[in-house]
Design an enzyme around this catalytic site. Structure first.
Site: not given
Ligand code: 3HC
Ligand code: NAI
Length: 702
Positions: A61, A100, A103, A123
């Site tokens: 998400a 997400g 998912e 998450e």
């Molecule tokens: N939402 C919004 N922005 C995100 C994001 C997300 N889910 N994931 C990454 N970004 C952004 C980062 O803030 C960063 O922004 P910036 O360049 O402005 O600083 C950019 O994307 C790149 O991210 P990273 O520097 O972390 O890039 P990496 O290549 O090192 O890592 C990644 C990539 C492994 C995808 C890592 O970004 C990550 O772990 N992201 C989060 C994943 C996550 O937690 N997903 C679950 C979200 S909650 C959810 O999905 C709820 C659902 O169940 C309903």
């Protein structure tokens, strides 16, 4: 440009997502996918492939939309549309399918992935639970145990593992789209079945309801230890329990309610804040984006003691060879032995093979000759904490190192600018302050000297990332961000002791707050001699009020240096190293209180907590107003990744916003009257923000 495109490739409709950088499920993306799926229902396609452009499949998400007004379609609504498609949808995964993102793939009817792909539900790390069917679909697909592992750990797994547990259907080599189209053709040939996970039952293997209630009870206990004080892991167990006991739609409803509950919690707000803080902290305000980085291929480290050895491990662990310099062969051997011991621990924990550990140690060359550092791209000094010795070391480095080499110091307190002055190239000098144990702790404080060049700074940020550290930038001041804030925190712990508390009372208040360890236990771990020796070089004025260190000094003089001597603020069981309260310490405290004319009284837990945390916060504000830190979130990064501050409180500065700056300010003003102006002066910036009615976050975003 649209973030989703759709085209027919023969019989197969290809839905392409392109929402850089990580294909997060923003509102625009959700609408785009919904439209594409809807359009495909009425065209000639027989099956659909959902694939992403760029570096990764959907990473989850869009976290930046959390906490804002919801926009339709929500992700669960979109996933119902995907699963209800009358044509089978195949998710084609590369990079990481997270949260997400996974998912979404699970709402598809089939999943294929490149061998390099990873899938996971992280998450929990954001104080959340998978809120779009993850807790209901994963146990139906892979069973309860594997679901608990995956969802409560938040750790992604490789495609091969995902295949072996049944989370994905196929691993495809080569070009992902070709592989996915091939897979889609197979599905069509087999009669284009719609495999909906929501139609499955959780596999119970004949186990009774009692078996499952016991299993969940055990997990709740384990998770309460692993995630001390955190709510989301417990709610995840509730959801998986619902998957076992209730029909899919009911489970989905429970998951949604608990997801919203977690989303609105202060814990999730704090963890989400940290997610962005961690990414922000590597950005240097005003540094040109195109600053050219230096190539770091060889690293020299001076001093193979507690820190030098750990620092060396960071580099060889990512394949960068290290030359380790010590004063003599004996000291060199001692350093190598520390490294070998650290690797042996990692091997014994099963985290590294013995072969790899040997290989990495083989990348460390020992020397006692400075000339061997001539070709290093980066040299990090980690010798005794003494300015004169450090200056001598830098003078020698200046004489032998090639032009352009980065010369870094790991000093905890010394003035980086004075160290730089010992060289003819202050632009190449920087502080790289690692934390103990340096091979484990994630924080790297990067200390920018007055003359440090942009190139050296930008390269240091990149080096931090390459060795998997979280950097935080500090300007030069005594103790930089972290240790400077530690002083008033420790001061308050010592004053609380003198005024009526005990080490165990203070430590237990701070541990219940969520700190990894209380301040007195930390002092015993680090060694009471460290503070004593640091004070030796200071004038009485610099040392500050004697009440803030008289107990520690008395313990030092009794030879109670902490864990290493079996006693400090506590006694330690020689076999288990368990902390035991010591009546002798209470005698020392009472003696010192009498000597300093302090009357001991009971101190409320709440007061202890406020005195210690507000001391940190107030100093944090001073650090901001002086421009030592770039932004409040960098201070949070320092405290969470370097000092064991609870991540689910977001760091001291985020915590200040959570409790309200006015409360903090008014309490500090009260403390000033009660405990003395010499200890409590509210920071000007704190006062200003209270007067302006602003939060720190608002101020930072201006
Ligand atoms: N939402 C919004 N922005 C995100 C994001 C997300 N889910 N994931 C990454 N970004 C952004 C980062 O803030 C960063 O922004 P910036 O360049 O402005 O600083 C950019 O994307 C790149 O991210 P990273 O520097 O972390 O890039 P990496 O290549 O090192 O890592 C990644 C990539 C492994 C995808 C890592 O970004 C990550 O772990 N992201 C989060 C994943 C996550 O937690 N997903 C679950 C979200 S909650 C959810 O999905 C709820 C659902 O169940 C309903
Ligand atoms: P240490 O005493 O364990 O190791 C210092 C090593 O430097 C010794 O092995 C010594 O032989 C060697 N040394 C001394 N002078 C030298 C010289 N001129 N040339 C080559 N080697 C020399 O010290 P520690 O704890 O590793 O600290 C090193 C530096 O790291 C200090 O500046 C300290 O403030 C800083 N630091 C220490 C932390 C800690 O928790 N120990 C945490 C963060 C920084």
């Amino acid at each position: 440009m649209s973030v989703v495109s759709y085209e027919l490739v023969g019989d197969i409709g290809v839905i392409r997502l392109n929402n850089p950088p990580v294909n997060a499920l923003s509102h625009a993306l959700r609408i785009g996918v919904q439209d594409a799926v809807s359009k495909a229902q009425d065209d000639s396609s027989l099956a659909l492939v959902l694939i992403c452009e760029g570096r990764t499949f959907i990473a989850g998400a869009d976290i930046s939309e959390f906490g804002k007004a919801p926009m339709m379609p929500s992700l669960p609504e979109l996933l119902i549309d995907i699963e209800s498609s009358k044509k089978p949808i195949i998710a084609a995964i590369h990079g990481t399918a997270l949260g997400g993102g996974l998912e979404t793939a699970l709402a598809c009817h089939y999943r294929c992935a490149l061998p390099s792909a990873q899938v996971g539900l992280p998450e929990v790390k954001l104080g959340l639970l998978p809120g779009a069917g993850g807790t209901q679909r994963v146990p139906r697909l892979v069973g309860v145990k594997a679901a608990l592992d995956l969802i409560t750990s938040g750790t992604p797994i490789a495609a091969s593992k995902a295949l072996s547990i049944g989370l994905i259907d196929k691993v495809v080599d080569g070009d992902l789209l070709s592989g996915a189209l091939e897979f889609a053709k197979e599905v069509i040939e087999q009669g284009a079945t719609l495999k909906k996970i929501s139609d499955l039952e959780v596999e119970k293997q004949g186990d009774s309801p009692e078996f499952f209630s016991e299993l969940f009870a055990e997990w709740r206990i384990t998770l309460s230890k692993r995630y001390r004080g955190q709510e989301a892991p417990q709610r995840i167990v509730d959801c998986i329990e619902a998957a076992v006991n209730k029909p899919f739609n009911e489970g989905l409803k429970i998951e949604r309610e608990l997801f919203m509950e977690c989303m609105q919690s202060s814990q999730s707000a704090a963890l989400r804040h940290l997610f962005f803080a961690e990414r922000m902290s590597s950005k240097v305000n005003g540094l040109p984006k195109d600053t050219q980085l230096k190539d770091i291929k060889r690293v020299g480290i001076i001093g193979g003691g507690t820190m030098g050895g750990g620092i060396a491990m960071n580099f060889v662990n990512v394949g960068i060879p290290v030359t380790l310099l010590e004063i003599n062969d004996e000291a060199l051997q001692r350093g190598k032995d520390i490294i070998a011991k650290n690797y042996a621990i990692t091997v014994s924990k099963g985290k590294l093979s013995a072969e790899l550990a040997d290989e990495r140690q083989g990348m460390i060359t020992g020397t006692t000759d400075y000339n061997e550092l001539a070709n290093m791209d980066l040299v990090i000094e980690a010798v005794f904490e003494n300015l004169d010795i450090k200056k001598q070391v830098f003078k020698k480095l200046d004489a032998v190192c090639k032009q352009g080499a980065i010369l870094a110091t790991n000093t905890s307190y010394q003035d980086v600018d004075l160290i730089a002055q010992a060289t003819s190239r202050p632009q190449d000098v920087i502080g790289l302050h690692f934390f103990s144990p340096a091979n484990v702790m994630k924080l790297l404080e990067i200390v920018r000297g007055e003359h440090t060049s942009d190139q050296v700074l930008a390269t240091s940020m990149a080096v931090a990332k390459s060795i998997k550290k979280v950097p935080a930038l500090s300007r030069v001041c005594y103790g930089f961000i972290g240790n400077r804030m530690l002083r008033p925190y420790v001061r308050e712990s010592q004053l609380c002791l003198l005024e009526g508390s005990t080490p165990q009372a203070i430590d237990s208040v701070m541990q219940r707050f969520g700190m990894a360890m209380g301040p007195l236990a930390v002092s015993d771990l680090a060694g009471i001699d460290i503070g004593y020796k640091a004070r030796e070089g200071l004038s009485d004025e610099q040392k500050g009020d004697i009440r803030t260190y008289c107990i520690a000094d008395a313990l030092y003089e009794m030879g109670r240096l902490g864990q290493k001597t079996g006693a400090g603020f506590y006694q330690y069981d020689p076999n288990t190293r368990q902390r035991i309260p010591d009546p002798k310490v209470l005698e020392v405290i009472e003696e010192q209180a009498e000597k300093r004319g302090v009357e001991r009284k009971d101190i409320l837990d709440h007061t202890i907590l406020q005195r210690l945390t507000f001391a940190l916060i107030n100093e944090g504000f001073k650090i901001l107003e002086e421009g030592i830190a770039q932004r409040p979130s960098d201070i949070d990064v320092v405290y969470v990744f370097g000092y064991g501050f609870p991540a689910y409180r977001g760091g001291p500065m985020f915590y200040a916003d959570t409790i309200g700056l006015e409360t903090v300010y008014k309490t500090i003003c009260e403390f000033s009257k009660t405990y003395g102006e010499e200890f409590w002066q509210p920071a000007a910036l704190l006062k200003q923000l209270v007067e302006e009615g602003k939060t720190l976050t608002q101020w930072a975003n201006e």
